[in-house]
Design a protein around this motif. Structure first.
Motif, PDB file in Angstrom:
ATOM      1  N   LEU A 136      51.380 -19.996  59.646  1.00 40.31           N
ATOM      2  CA  LEU A 136      50.803 -21.134  58.824  1.00 40.31           C
ATOM      3  C   LEU A 136      49.254 -21.858  59.949  1.00 40.31           C
ATOM      4  O   LEU A 136      50.552 -22.709  60.640  1.00 40.31           O
ATOM      5  CB  LEU A 136      51.573 -22.063  58.247  1.00 40.31           C
ATOM      6  N   ALA A 137      48.223 -22.066  59.599  1.00 48.10           N
ATOM      7  CA  ALA A 137      47.154 -22.838  60.328  1.00 48.10           C
ATOM      8  C   ALA A 137      47.177 -23.951  59.197  1.00 48.10           C
ATOM      9  O   ALA A 137      47.031 -23.257  58.033  1.00 48.10           O
ATOM     10  CB  ALA A 137      46.228 -22.107  60.840  1.00 48.10           C
TER      11      ALA A 137
ATOM     12  N   VAL B 293      53.641 -23.419  62.820  1.00 42.41           N
ATOM     13  CA  VAL B 293      52.480 -24.574  62.381  1.00 42.41           C
ATOM     14  C   VAL B 293      51.473 -24.798  63.058  1.00 42.41           C
ATOM     15  O   VAL B 293      52.146 -25.108  64.456  1.00 42.41           O
ATOM     16  CB  VAL B 293      53.221 -25.404  61.329  1.00 42.41           C
ATOM     17  N   LEU B 294      50.708 -24.490  63.207  1.00 46.16           N
ATOM     18  CA  LEU B 294      49.071 -24.776  64.129  1.00 46.16           C
ATOM     19  C   LEU B 294      48.313 -25.624  62.829  1.00 46.16           C
ATOM     20  O   LEU B 294      47.858 -25.122  62.151  1.00 46.16           O
ATOM     21  CB  LEU B 294      48.278 -23.371  64.847  1.00 46.16           C
ATOM     22  N   ALA B 295      48.315 -26.756  63.826  1.00 46.70           N
ATOM     23  CA  ALA B 295      47.385 -27.941  61.960  1.00 46.70           C
ATOM     24  C   ALA B 295      45.774 -27.639  63.684  1.00 46.70           C
ATOM     25  O   ALA B 295      45.793 -28.656  64.802  1.00 46.70           O
ATOM     26  CB  ALA B 295      47.725 -28.985  62.333  1.00 46.70           C
TER      27      ALA B 295
ATOM     28  N   THR C 297      49.340 -29.005  67.713  1.00 43.39           N
ATOM     29  CA  THR C 297      47.673 -29.293  67.030  1.00 43.39           C
ATOM     30  C   THR C 297      47.387 -28.841  68.329  1.00 43.39           C
ATOM     31  O   THR C 297      47.019 -28.450  69.234  1.00 43.39           O
ATOM     32  CB  THR C 297      47.357 -30.664  66.702  1.00 43.39           C
ATOM     33  N   LEU C 298      44.998 -28.423  67.111  1.00 44.50           N
ATOM     34  CA  LEU C 298      44.144 -28.015  68.408  1.00 44.50           C
ATOM     35  C   LEU C 298      42.619 -29.006  67.655  1.00 44.50           C
ATOM     36  O   LEU C 298      43.065 -29.701  66.807  1.00 44.50           O
ATOM     37  CB  LEU C 298      43.895 -26.383  67.716  1.00 44.50           C
ATOM     38  N   ASP C 299      42.341 -28.860  68.818  1.00 46.62           N
ATOM     39  CA  ASP C 299      40.983 -29.758  69.024  1.00 46.62           C
ATOM     40  C   ASP C 299      39.909 -28.618  67.226  1.00 46.62           C
ATOM     41  O   ASP C 299      40.322 -27.839  67.652  1.00 46.62           O
ATOM     42  CB  ASP C 299      39.805 -30.347  69.662  1.00 46.62           C
ATOM     43  N   MET C 300      38.990 -29.381  66.871  1.00 41.19           N
ATOM     44  CA  MET C 300      37.919 -28.330  65.360  1.00 41.19           C
ATOM     45  C   MET C 300      37.347 -27.823  66.592  1.00 41.19           C
ATOM     46  O   MET C 300      37.225 -26.753  66.160  1.00 41.19           O
ATOM     47  CB  MET C 300      37.248 -29.563  64.400  1.00 41.19           C
TER      48      MET C 300
END
Length: 390
Positions: free
Chosen positions: A182-183, A205-207, A225-228
């Motif tokens: 799930l992102a 989960v990747l957010a 987590t990832l930056d936009m």
């Protein structure tokens, strides 16, 4: 009583307004102990002026203590502690019987072509006074006021009013397959909970969010987590090149990066109400960068679930891409009352598995609400969630 009122675009003030009173036998009046500022409130602050009247009382995330009870109320008494869903529904009609409380046929705003009445949310949804106030009238209270325990702090229960069931519904609608990924796009309050719920249910989960403080909060709960910047490629790289099985868009219509739509929104905001209303209802545009990222990044045959609010009526949608990729889309206002039996035991669990006590970054008196609207909108001072204490 004192309440937060809308005055004009980006101007809200705390004013003296008439005390709420019992208007129907099924009403109760509560003394508000906590009221949160929601990301959806920022839409009123910035965009929805044509559908608001000066002096309208805002707020739809509320809990408190019952003070007055109408003659037709059977399940509540003065002194009961309650949390109030943002949706006002009857519990008995065709739609409510199917769990679709946001489509309640008893409180539906047919003259506006919209769904069930909502607290503090414009003439489109009934112009019902909201809960960022010292007191609140609760219609159809036996179905809408959720009685809770007396021992735990408000933060354990307050988010049952909106953002926690909204996040739960968003993840449910995402239909993550067993062993899937799930992102979550956007780590505001709903995104924070959606990411935690996904992990609680056993998903990877990747957010994604551009704000470091928001990513840091999610990481405290074991979220990757990832930056936009470069999010689409990063999501693919993390999922064997395919993209996530499911994506929850928890950003909505005020995403950054959609210059044309932002300009159109600003122009509409300068028009007189008589011109702005039909413009928004017939040719409104959302900022779609988060939505387009979701469509682009989700794997073929995957699902995009929209928890962020969209209101555009003339948004360009890439139908060829969606059809070619066989993307499923679920969306809609949260049917809060349909999820409360599932969520109440979770928020009362001593281990606090969803971290409901780790969300609020700013807790202030009601009088400071105007400054906190500005701080929240600008994402300043690490602001993720504001709770007002009248």
């Amino acid at each position: 009583m004192r309440a937060l009122t809308w005055q004009s675009k980006r101007t809200v003030t705390v004013e003296e307004v008439p005390d709420p009173r019992i208007e129907q036998p099924t009403d109760v009046v509560i003394r508000v102990t906590s009221a949160a500022i929601c990301g959806s409130d920022l839409h009123l602050y910035e965009l929805f002026g044509p559908f608001l009247a000066k002096g309208d009382v805002l707020g739809h995330e509320t809990m408190g203590v019952v003070e007055e009870v109408g003659a037709g109320v059977t399940g509540l008494t003065p002194g009961d502690r309650v949390v109030i869903p943002f949706v006002i529904a009857c519990g008995d009609c065709f739609m409510c019987a199917r769990g679709l409380t946001t489509q309640c046929e008893t409180t539906q705003n047919r003259d506006q072509g919209t769904g069930a009445a909502l607290y503090g949310y414009t003439s489109l949804y009934g112009s019902v006074p909201g809960g960022q106030a010292e007191r609140l009238r609760v219609p159809l209270a036996d179905f809408n006021a959720t009685k809770v325990g007396q021992e735990l702090p408000d933060d354990r229960y307050l988010f049952l009013s909106d953002i926690l069931p909204t996040a739960w519904q968003g993840v449910a609608f995402a239909a993550v397959p067993e062993g899937g990924t799930l992102a979550v796009l956007g780590l505001g309050p709903v995104g924070q909970f959606a990411a935690r719920i996904g992990r609680h249910l056993g998903h990877r989960v990747l957010a994604v969010d551009p704000v470091p403080e928001r990513r840091a909060m999610a990481e405290r709960h074991g979220i990757e987590t990832l930056d936009m910047e470069g999010a689409t490629e990063a999501l693919r790289e993390a999922t064997e090149g395919r993209g996530p099985d499911s994506i929850v868009d928890a950003v909505g219509m005020e995403a950054h990066g959609s210059t044309g739509a932002a300009t159109a929104q600003a122009i509409v905001g300068l028009l007189p109400d008589a011109l702005a209303k039909p413009m928004m209802q017939q040719a409104g545009l959302d900022r779609l960068s988060a939505l387009m990222t979701s469509f682009d990044a989700v794997r073929r045959g995957g699902t995009v679930s929209l928890s962020g609010v969209y209101v555009g009526t003339a948004d360009p949608i890439p139908m060829m891409t969606l059809f070619d990729k066989q993307v499923a889309i679920r969306m809609g206002q949260c049917n809060v009352q349909s999820w409360r039996d599932t969520l109440l035991p979770i928020v009362e669990d001593a281990s606090d598995p969803l971290g409901v006590e780790d969300l609020v970054t700013h807790r202030v008196p009601l009088d400071r609400a105007p400054e906190m609207y500005e701080t929240f909108q600008k994402k300043e001072d690490g602001c993720i969630k504001v709770v007002l204490e009248p």
